[in-house]
Design a protein around this motif. Structure first.
Motif, PDB file in Angstrom:
ATOM      1  N   THR A  58      71.432  10.807 -91.578  1.00  0.00           N
ATOM      2  CA  THR A  58      70.734  10.235 -90.471  1.00  0.00           C
ATOM      3  C   THR A  58      70.758   8.678 -90.815  1.00  0.00           C
ATOM      4  OG1 THR A  58      69.213  12.119 -90.019  1.00  0.00           O
ATOM      5  CG2 THR A  58      68.403   9.872 -89.111  1.00  0.00           C
ATOM      6  N   LEU A  59      71.106   7.695 -89.915  1.00  0.00           N
ATOM      7  CA  LEU A  59      71.356   6.376 -90.281  1.00  0.00           C
ATOM      8  C   LEU A  59      70.536   5.706 -89.544  1.00  0.00           C
ATOM      9  CD1 LEU A  59      75.317   6.322 -90.586  1.00  0.00           C
ATOM     10  CD2 LEU A  59      73.454   6.364 -92.694  1.00  0.00           C
ATOM     11  N   GLU A  60      69.667   4.511 -89.764  1.00  0.00           N
ATOM     12  CA  GLU A  60      69.064   3.742 -89.156  1.00  0.00           C
ATOM     13  C   GLU A  60      69.849   2.326 -88.908  1.00  0.00           C
ATOM     14  OE1 GLU A  60      65.205   3.302 -90.764  1.00  0.00           O
ATOM     15  OE2 GLU A  60      64.749   5.465 -90.215  1.00  0.00           O
ATOM     16  N   ILE A  61      70.028   1.924 -87.642  1.00  0.00           N
ATOM     17  CA  ILE A  61      70.719   0.638 -87.389  1.00  0.00           C
ATOM     18  C   ILE A  61      69.782  -0.383 -86.529  1.00  0.00           C
ATOM     19  CG2 ILE A  61      72.793  -0.360 -85.970  1.00  0.00           C
ATOM     20  CD1 ILE A  61      73.780   2.671 -86.242  1.00  0.00           C
ATOM     21  N   PRO A  62      69.340  -1.280 -87.359  1.00  0.00           N
ATOM     22  CA  PRO A  62      68.332  -2.127 -86.741  1.00  0.00           C
ATOM     23  C   PRO A  62      69.185  -3.103 -85.661  1.00  0.00           C
ATOM     24  CG  PRO A  62      67.895  -2.262 -89.033  1.00  0.00           C
ATOM     25  CD  PRO A  62      69.388  -1.439 -88.601  1.00  0.00           C
ATOM     26  N   PHE A  63      68.632  -3.217 -84.243  1.00  0.00           N
ATOM     27  CA  PHE A  63      69.509  -4.077 -83.442  1.00  0.00           C
ATOM     28  C   PHE A  63      69.906  -5.061 -83.856  1.00  0.00           C
ATOM     29  CE2 PHE A  63      66.510  -2.193 -79.717  1.00  0.00           C
ATOM     30  CZ  PHE A  63      67.247  -0.861 -79.763  1.00  0.00           C
ATOM     31  N   ASN A  64      69.198  -5.950 -84.857  1.00  0.00           N
ATOM     32  CA  ASN A  64      69.714  -7.209 -85.347  1.00  0.00           C
ATOM     33  C   ASN A  64      70.855  -7.252 -86.103  1.00  0.00           C
ATOM     34  OD1 ASN A  64      68.407  -6.534 -87.474  1.00  0.00           O
ATOM     35  ND2 ASN A  64      66.767  -8.192 -87.541  1.00  0.00           N
ATOM     36  N   GLN A  65      71.318  -5.928 -86.562  1.00  0.00           N
ATOM     37  CA  GLN A  65      72.509  -5.697 -87.281  1.00  0.00           C
ATOM     38  C   GLN A  65      73.515  -5.493 -86.663  1.00  0.00           C
ATOM     39  OE1 GLN A  65      71.923  -2.906 -90.492  1.00  0.00           O
ATOM     40  NE2 GLN A  65      70.404  -4.316 -91.460  1.00  0.00           N
ATOM     41  N   LEU A  66      73.450  -5.340 -85.102  1.00  0.00           N
ATOM     42  CA  LEU A  66      74.701  -5.165 -84.340  1.00  0.00           C
ATOM     43  C   LEU A  66      75.284  -6.431 -83.706  1.00  0.00           C
ATOM     44  CD1 LEU A  66      72.917  -2.277 -82.583  1.00  0.00           C
ATOM     45  CD2 LEU A  66      75.312  -2.188 -83.457  1.00  0.00           C
ATOM     46  N   ARG A  67      76.414  -6.938 -84.294  1.00  0.00           N
ATOM     47  CA  ARG A  67      77.086  -8.000 -83.954  1.00  0.00           C
ATOM     48  C   ARG A  67      78.040  -8.012 -82.462  1.00  0.00           C
ATOM     49  NH1 ARG A  67      73.485  -9.679 -86.808  1.00  0.00           N
ATOM     50  NH2 ARG A  67      73.558  -9.943 -88.852  1.00  0.00           N
ATOM     51  N   PRO A  68      78.063  -9.049 -82.073  1.00  0.00           N
ATOM     52  CA  PRO A  68      78.947  -9.134 -80.863  1.00  0.00           C
ATOM     53  C   PRO A  68      80.332  -9.223 -81.365  1.00  0.00           C
ATOM     54  CG  PRO A  68      77.933 -11.390 -80.790  1.00  0.00           C
ATOM     55  CD  PRO A  68      77.385 -10.440 -82.071  1.00  0.00           C
ATOM     56  N   THR A  69      81.359  -8.359 -80.685  1.00  0.00           N
ATOM     57  CA  THR A  69      82.643  -8.203 -80.884  1.00  0.00           C
ATOM     58  C   THR A  69      83.571  -8.161 -79.772  1.00  0.00           C
ATOM     59  OG1 THR A  69      82.702  -6.003 -81.456  1.00  0.00           O
ATOM     60  CG2 THR A  69      82.321  -7.242 -83.380  1.00  0.00           C
ATOM     61  N   TYR A  70      84.799  -8.568 -79.856  1.00  0.00           N
ATOM     62  CA  TYR A  70      85.882  -8.389 -78.945  1.00  0.00           C
ATOM     63  C   TYR A  70      86.975  -8.025 -79.461  1.00  0.00           C
ATOM     64  CZ  TYR A  70      88.742  -8.838 -74.865  1.00  0.00           C
ATOM     65  OH  TYR A  70      89.682  -8.489 -73.682  1.00  0.00           O
ATOM     66  N   ARG A  71      87.550  -6.955 -79.168  1.00  0.00           N
ATOM     67  CA  ARG A  71      89.048  -6.568 -79.886  1.00  0.00           C
ATOM     68  C   ARG A  71      88.861  -6.709 -81.400  1.00  0.00           C
ATOM     69  NH1 ARG A  71      93.201  -7.905 -75.056  1.00  0.00           N
ATOM     70  NH2 ARG A  71      92.529  -6.332 -73.979  1.00  0.00           N
TER      71      ARG A  71
ATOM     72  N   ARG B 160      83.117   2.677 -86.325  1.00  0.00           N
ATOM     73  CA  ARG B 160      82.275   1.654 -85.776  1.00  0.00           C
ATOM     74  C   ARG B 160      81.303   1.932 -84.856  1.00  0.00           C
ATOM     75  NH1 ARG B 160      82.948  -3.062 -88.318  1.00  0.00           N
ATOM     76  NH2 ARG B 160      81.516  -4.127 -86.852  1.00  0.00           N
ATOM     77  N   PHE B 161      80.068   2.103 -84.897  1.00  0.00           N
ATOM     78  CA  PHE B 161      79.169   2.310 -83.889  1.00  0.00           C
ATOM     79  C   PHE B 161      78.908   1.224 -82.964  1.00  0.00           C
ATOM     80  CE2 PHE B 161      74.689   2.288 -82.444  1.00  0.00           C
ATOM     81  CZ  PHE B 161      74.554   3.435 -81.619  1.00  0.00           C
ATOM     82  N   ARG B 162      79.101   1.250 -81.496  1.00  0.00           N
ATOM     83  CA  ARG B 162      79.482   0.281 -80.725  1.00  0.00           C
ATOM     84  C   ARG B 162      78.389   0.545 -79.407  1.00  0.00           C
ATOM     85  NH1 ARG B 162      85.261  -1.633 -80.051  1.00  0.00           N
ATOM     86  NH2 ARG B 162      84.763  -1.304 -77.841  1.00  0.00           N
ATOM     87  N   VAL B 163      77.603  -0.543 -78.895  1.00  0.00           N
ATOM     88  CA  VAL B 163      76.866  -0.180 -77.890  1.00  0.00           C
ATOM     89  C   VAL B 163      77.182  -1.568 -76.981  1.00  0.00           C
ATOM     90  CG1 VAL B 163      75.026   0.759 -79.202  1.00  0.00           C
ATOM     91  CG2 VAL B 163      75.006  -1.696 -78.474  1.00  0.00           C
ATOM     92  N   LYS B 164      76.796  -1.411 -75.510  1.00  0.00           N
ATOM     93  CA  LYS B 164      76.929  -2.074 -74.465  1.00  0.00           C
ATOM     94  C   LYS B 164      75.757  -2.194 -73.816  1.00  0.00           C
ATOM     95  CE  LYS B 164      81.701  -2.501 -73.251  1.00  0.00           C
ATOM     96  NZ  LYS B 164      82.940  -2.242 -72.340  1.00  0.00           N
ATOM     97  N   THR B 165      75.472  -3.637 -73.405  1.00  0.00           N
ATOM     98  CA  THR B 165      74.177  -3.757 -72.522  1.00  0.00           C
ATOM     99  C   THR B 165      74.706  -3.481 -70.978  1.00  0.00           C
ATOM    100  OG1 THR B 165      74.710  -6.149 -72.234  1.00  0.00           O
ATOM    101  CG2 THR B 165      73.354  -5.501 -74.012  1.00  0.00           C
TER     102      THR B 165
ATOM    103  N   PRO C 145      74.632 -14.466 -80.068  1.00  0.00           N
ATOM    104  CA  PRO C 145      73.605 -13.894 -80.705  1.00  0.00           C
ATOM    105  C   PRO C 145      73.815 -12.392 -80.745  1.00  0.00           C
ATOM    106  CG  PRO C 145      72.875 -15.137 -78.980  1.00  0.00           C
ATOM    107  CD  PRO C 145      74.007 -15.158 -78.755  1.00  0.00           C
ATOM    108  N   GLU C 146      73.233 -11.534 -81.763  1.00  0.00           N
ATOM    109  CA  GLU C 146      73.264 -10.209 -82.077  1.00  0.00           C
ATOM    110  C   GLU C 146      72.793  -9.629 -81.059  1.00  0.00           C
ATOM    111  OE1 GLU C 146      69.351 -11.409 -83.718  1.00  0.00           O
ATOM    112  OE2 GLU C 146      71.371 -12.271 -84.329  1.00  0.00           O
ATOM    113  N   TYR C 147      72.833  -7.921 -80.794  1.00  0.00           N
ATOM    114  CA  TYR C 147      72.213  -7.439 -79.860  1.00  0.00           C
ATOM    115  C   TYR C 147      70.837  -7.667 -79.273  1.00  0.00           C
ATOM    116  CZ  TYR C 147      70.941  -2.944 -77.279  1.00  0.00           C
ATOM    117  OH  TYR C 147      70.476  -2.163 -76.238  1.00  0.00           O
ATOM    118  N   PRO C 148      70.592  -7.927 -78.157  1.00  0.00           N
ATOM    119  CA  PRO C 148      69.159  -8.304 -77.811  1.00  0.00           C
ATOM    120  C   PRO C 148      68.059  -7.338 -77.685  1.00  0.00           C
ATOM    121  CG  PRO C 148      70.463  -8.424 -75.757  1.00  0.00           C
ATOM    122  CD  PRO C 148      71.536  -8.369 -77.104  1.00  0.00           C
ATOM    123  N   GLY C 149      68.820  -6.004 -77.387  1.00  0.00           N
ATOM    124  CA  GLY C 149      67.565  -4.793 -77.495  1.00  0.00           C
ATOM    125  C   GLY C 149      66.944  -4.929 -76.385  1.00  0.00           C
ATOM    126  N   GLU C 150      67.327  -5.263 -75.194  1.00  0.00           N
ATOM    127  CA  GLU C 150      66.546  -5.072 -73.782  1.00  0.00           C
ATOM    128  C   GLU C 150      67.181  -3.967 -72.872  1.00  0.00           C
ATOM    129  OE1 GLU C 150      67.237  -9.245 -72.411  1.00  0.00           O
ATOM    130  OE2 GLU C 150      65.968 -10.014 -73.706  1.00  0.00           O
TER     131      GLU C 150
END
Length: 165
Positions: free
Chosen positions: A113-126, A88-93, A133-138
């Motif tokens: 090389t993989l492209e991951i549009p911001f709107n495909q990143l879903r919020p998760t916890y454990r 899993r590729f994960r990001v945090k704001t 909403p999906e990753y806001p990209g800000e």
């Protein structure tokens, strides 16, 4: 066409990796063990063994940094290779957030090389998807790779670089 690529981390040009750290399920009593190193060939190597003993089952490597603006970007681009397993590729704001934004990736045996549009990143916890909403990209303060497929297994993931476009 490459437009406005900004590197978050590039192991092909940087061997300093002190801001990278491993977090295993040992924080919850598990017995998984991940390690992270930088290879002189230009990659970060995340490898180890996931154990499901004591309700364990994950290992994660993360890179934390000061706030980076994502304004003007629309996707992450990662260059990885691995063992054919799902990560899993994960990001945090914000690195103090409990939730992450994540997506499953398969680490193929050749550099990919993989492209991951911001709107495909879903919020998760454990591991559970949240009703947000999906990753806001800000903004961005952390990127990570996690393995936790529900089985005991060895793993090996190489990271050449992580960028945004």
């Amino acid at each position: 066409m490459i437009q406005h690529r900004t590197f978050i981390f590039d192991f092909e040009t940087t061997t300093e990796a002190t801001a990278w750290s491993v977090v295993d399920d040992a924080v919850m009593g598990g017995r998984s063990k991940g390690r992270f190193s930088v290879e002189k060939e230009g990659s970060g190597v995340f490898k180890g063994k996931v154990s499901t003993e004591n309700n364990g089952g994950f290992s994660l490597v993360r890179y934390r940094f000061g706030t980076k603006s994502m304004i003007g970007h629309r996707k992450f681009v990662v260059k990885i290779k691995g063992d054919g397993k799902q990560y899993r590729f994960r990001v945090k704001t914000n690195d103090t957030d409990q939730h992450t934004y994540s997506i499953a990736l398969k680490a193929l045996s050749d550099w990919t090389t993989l492209e991951i549009p911001f709107n495909q990143l879903r919020p998760t916890y454990r591991g559970k998807t949240l009703d947000m909403p999906e990753y806001p990209g800000e903004r961005l303060q952390e990127v990570a790779f996690l393995i936790g497929n529900g089985i005991a297994e060895n793993f090996h993931l190489e990271i050449a670089w992580i960028a945004v476009e």
